[in-house]
Write an enzyme that holds these catalytic residues in place. Sequence first.
Site, PDB file in Angstrom:
ATOM      1  N   TYR A  65       6.410 -10.226 -17.252  1.00  0.00           N
ATOM      2  CA  TYR A  65       6.791  -8.827 -17.050  1.00  0.00           C
ATOM      3  C   TYR A  65       8.039  -8.477 -17.864  1.00  0.00           C
ATOM      4  CZ  TYR A  65       3.644  -9.115 -12.974  1.00  0.00           C
ATOM      5  OH  TYR A  65       2.574  -9.312 -12.131  1.00  0.00           O
ATOM      6  N   HIS A 129      -0.385 -17.489 -13.026  1.00  0.00           N
ATOM      7  CA  HIS A 129      -0.738 -16.156 -13.539  1.00  0.00           C
ATOM      8  C   HIS A 129      -2.002 -16.315 -14.380  1.00  0.00           C
ATOM      9  CE1 HIS A 129       1.656 -12.286 -14.702  1.00  0.00           C
ATOM     10  NE2 HIS A 129       0.446 -12.008 -14.297  1.00  0.00           N
TER      11      HIS A 129
HETATM   12  N1  LIG Z   1      -2.190 -10.745 -12.644  1.00  0.00           N
HETATM   13  C1  LIG Z   1      -1.264 -10.490 -11.752  1.00  0.00           C
HETATM   14  O1  LIG Z   1      -0.665 -11.373 -11.175  1.00  0.00           O
HETATM   15  C2  LIG Z   1      -0.937  -9.052 -11.456  1.00  0.00           C
HETATM   16  C3  LIG Z   1      -1.674  -8.050 -12.063  1.00  0.00           C
HETATM   17  C4  LIG Z   1      -1.386  -6.742 -11.706  1.00  0.00           C
HETATM   18  C5  LIG Z   1      -0.366  -6.491 -10.820  1.00  0.00           C
HETATM   19  N2  LIG Z   1       0.370  -7.479 -10.273  1.00  0.00           N
HETATM   20  C6  LIG Z   1       1.483  -7.195  -9.326  1.00  0.00           C
HETATM   21  O2  LIG Z   1       1.129  -6.157  -8.457  1.00  0.00           O
HETATM   22  C7  LIG Z   1       2.028  -5.057  -8.635  1.00  0.00           C
HETATM   23  C8  LIG Z   1       1.280  -3.771  -8.404  1.00  0.00           C
HETATM   24  O3  LIG Z   1       0.214  -3.627  -9.333  1.00  0.00           O
HETATM   25  P1  LIG Z   1       0.161  -2.437 -10.343  1.00  0.00           P
HETATM   26  O4  LIG Z   1       1.533  -1.960 -10.594  1.00  0.00           O
HETATM   27  O5  LIG Z   1      -0.694  -2.846 -11.469  1.00  0.00           O
HETATM   28  O6  LIG Z   1      -0.702  -1.345  -9.570  1.00  0.00           O
HETATM   29  P2  LIG Z   1      -0.520  -0.393  -8.289  1.00  0.00           P
HETATM   30  O7  LIG Z   1       0.561  -0.813  -7.388  1.00  0.00           O
HETATM   31  O8  LIG Z   1      -1.887  -0.232  -7.730  1.00  0.00           O
HETATM   32  O9  LIG Z   1      -0.165   1.013  -8.973  1.00  0.00           O
HETATM   33  C9  LIG Z   1       1.070   1.277  -9.518  1.00  0.00           C
HETATM   34  C10 LIG Z   1       1.024   2.680 -10.086  1.00  0.00           C
HETATM   35  O10 LIG Z   1       0.795   3.617  -9.038  1.00  0.00           O
HETATM   36  C11 LIG Z   1       1.807   4.623  -9.069  1.00  0.00           C
HETATM   37  N3  LIG Z   1       2.164   4.949  -7.673  1.00  0.00           N
HETATM   38  C12 LIG Z   1       2.774   4.158  -6.764  1.00  0.00           C
HETATM   39  N4  LIG Z   1       2.913   4.805  -5.586  1.00  0.00           N
HETATM   40  C13 LIG Z   1       2.389   6.050  -5.769  1.00  0.00           C
HETATM   41  C14 LIG Z   1       2.278   7.185  -4.939  1.00  0.00           C
HETATM   42  N5  LIG Z   1       2.697   7.180  -3.657  1.00  0.00           N
HETATM   43  N6  LIG Z   1       1.696   8.303  -5.450  1.00  0.00           N
HETATM   44  C15 LIG Z   1       1.271   8.316  -6.740  1.00  0.00           C
HETATM   45  N7  LIG Z   1       1.349   7.261  -7.594  1.00  0.00           N
HETATM   46  C16 LIG Z   1       1.924   6.134  -7.105  1.00  0.00           C
HETATM   47  C17 LIG Z   1       2.972   4.031  -9.804  1.00  0.00           C
HETATM   48  O11 LIG Z   1       3.678   5.032 -10.521  1.00  0.00           O
HETATM   49  P3  LIG Z   1       5.248   5.292 -10.178  1.00  0.00           P
HETATM   50  O12 LIG Z   1       5.987   4.148 -10.772  1.00  0.00           O
HETATM   51  O13 LIG Z   1       5.557   6.607 -10.820  1.00  0.00           O
HETATM   52  O14 LIG Z   1       5.336   5.351  -8.684  1.00  0.00           O
HETATM   53  C18 LIG Z   1       2.323   3.040 -10.773  1.00  0.00           C
HETATM   54  O15 LIG Z   1       2.076   3.623 -12.010  1.00  0.00           O
HETATM   55  C19 LIG Z   1       2.606  -5.222 -10.037  1.00  0.00           C
HETATM   56  O16 LIG Z   1       3.844  -4.566 -10.205  1.00  0.00           O
HETATM   57  C20 LIG Z   1       2.732  -6.716 -10.078  1.00  0.00           C
HETATM   58  O17 LIG Z   1       3.895  -7.098  -9.367  1.00  0.00           O
HETATM   59  C21 LIG Z   1       0.083  -8.773 -10.558  1.00  0.00           C
END
Ligand SMILES: NC(=O)c1ccc[n+]([C@@H]2O[C@H](COP(=O)([O-])OP(=O)(O)OC[C@H]3O[C@@H](n4cnc5c(N)ncnc54)[C@H](OP(=O)(O)O)[C@@H]3O)[C@@H](O)[C@H]2O)c1
Length: 269
Positions: A65, A129
């Site tokens: 990240y 990962h």
């Molecule tokens: N391979 C892996 O290990 C892997 C892969 C993917 C993710 N992850 C982990 O999981 C975490 C979350 O996954 P992700 O960030 O891909 O997806 P997510 O949590 O499903 O979605 C994040 C997105 O949703 C938006 N969001 C959040 N709350 C909201 C709300 N109340 N209303 C409208 N939009 C909202 C955020 O924008 P804003 O910032 O503007 O709120 C952001 O762009 C990552 O940060 C990471 O730590 C791990």
Amino acid sequence: MSWMRALGSTGLAVSALGLGTVKLGRDQGVNYAAGFQLPDERSAAALLKLARDLGINLIDTAPAYGLSEERLGGLLAGQRGDWLICSKVGEEFEGGRSRFDFSPEYTRRSLENSLRRLRTEVIDIVLVHSDGDDLRIIEELGTLQALEQCKREGLIRAFGMSTKTVAGGLAAAAASDVVMLTYNLERREELPVLDACASLNKGALIKKVLAGGHLAGGYGDPVQASMDLVFAHPGTSAAVVGTITADHLHADVEAARRALKPPPPPGSG
Ligand SMILES: NC(=O)c1ccc[n+]([C@@H]2O[C@H](COP(=O)([O-])OP(=O)(O)OC[C@H]3O[C@@H](n4cnc5c(N)ncnc54)[C@H](OP(=O)(O)O)[C@@H]3O)[C@@H](O)[C@H]2O)c1
């Protein structure tokens, strides 16, 4: 169901929502619904304070990240005891591209780098990962065994894998403490992994709970519907939400708390 929850049988207690920190450190090669800028130090510190004030103790990062681990090392100084840090091994993001190395030697080196960047003696949870080739990593590369050894040495408290396939998630649930899996309104195919975590008493961290912000219409309040979905399952330990927007974090926590609230008794109104 309560806000603080056992992470499987690790002995760690996680808040129902964790904070994902991709957007604290990396703005290249990501697939979010809207463009964004990395928050400056002040906003990042305010976001972490807000998360803490809202009852969040779980923070998810990774070497892949970008600047996330390095920044958290500074931002969490003086408050390390308030947080459970989840980081990863296996993927690096350099020069705009991902590079993978799951060898036991690199796993240890990567963990040592993470400890240094995060300025901590121990990382609470470390996950492999995955690049998508889950079963090969689990069955042939010895990455989980290397993490198990690091746990024995006290460098980490729990280990597991962030998987991308059902077969890999099931194998990771059998062979480690914690699985991170995708489960949301639009992608439910990894449900058997969540079932396995529940029956084996393993930790289950949900990633992409809001489908990365790409949820289509038709769900009413999509944030509430997402939280209702993941917290209806007894296997969910925590959902890791990736936000850098304070209002969104408030809304996500409120929706998660509503999802966890027991239904009113019959006849109460
Ligand atoms: N391979 C892996 O290990 C892997 C892969 C993917 C993710 N992850 C982990 O999981 C975490 C979350 O996954 P992700 O960030 O891909 O997806 P997510 O949590 O499903 O979605 C994040 C997105 O949703 C938006 N969001 C959040 N709350 C909201 C709300 N109340 N209303 C409208 N939009 C909202 C955020 O924008 P804003 O910032 O503007 O709120 C952001 O762009 C990552 O940060 C990471 O730590 C791990």
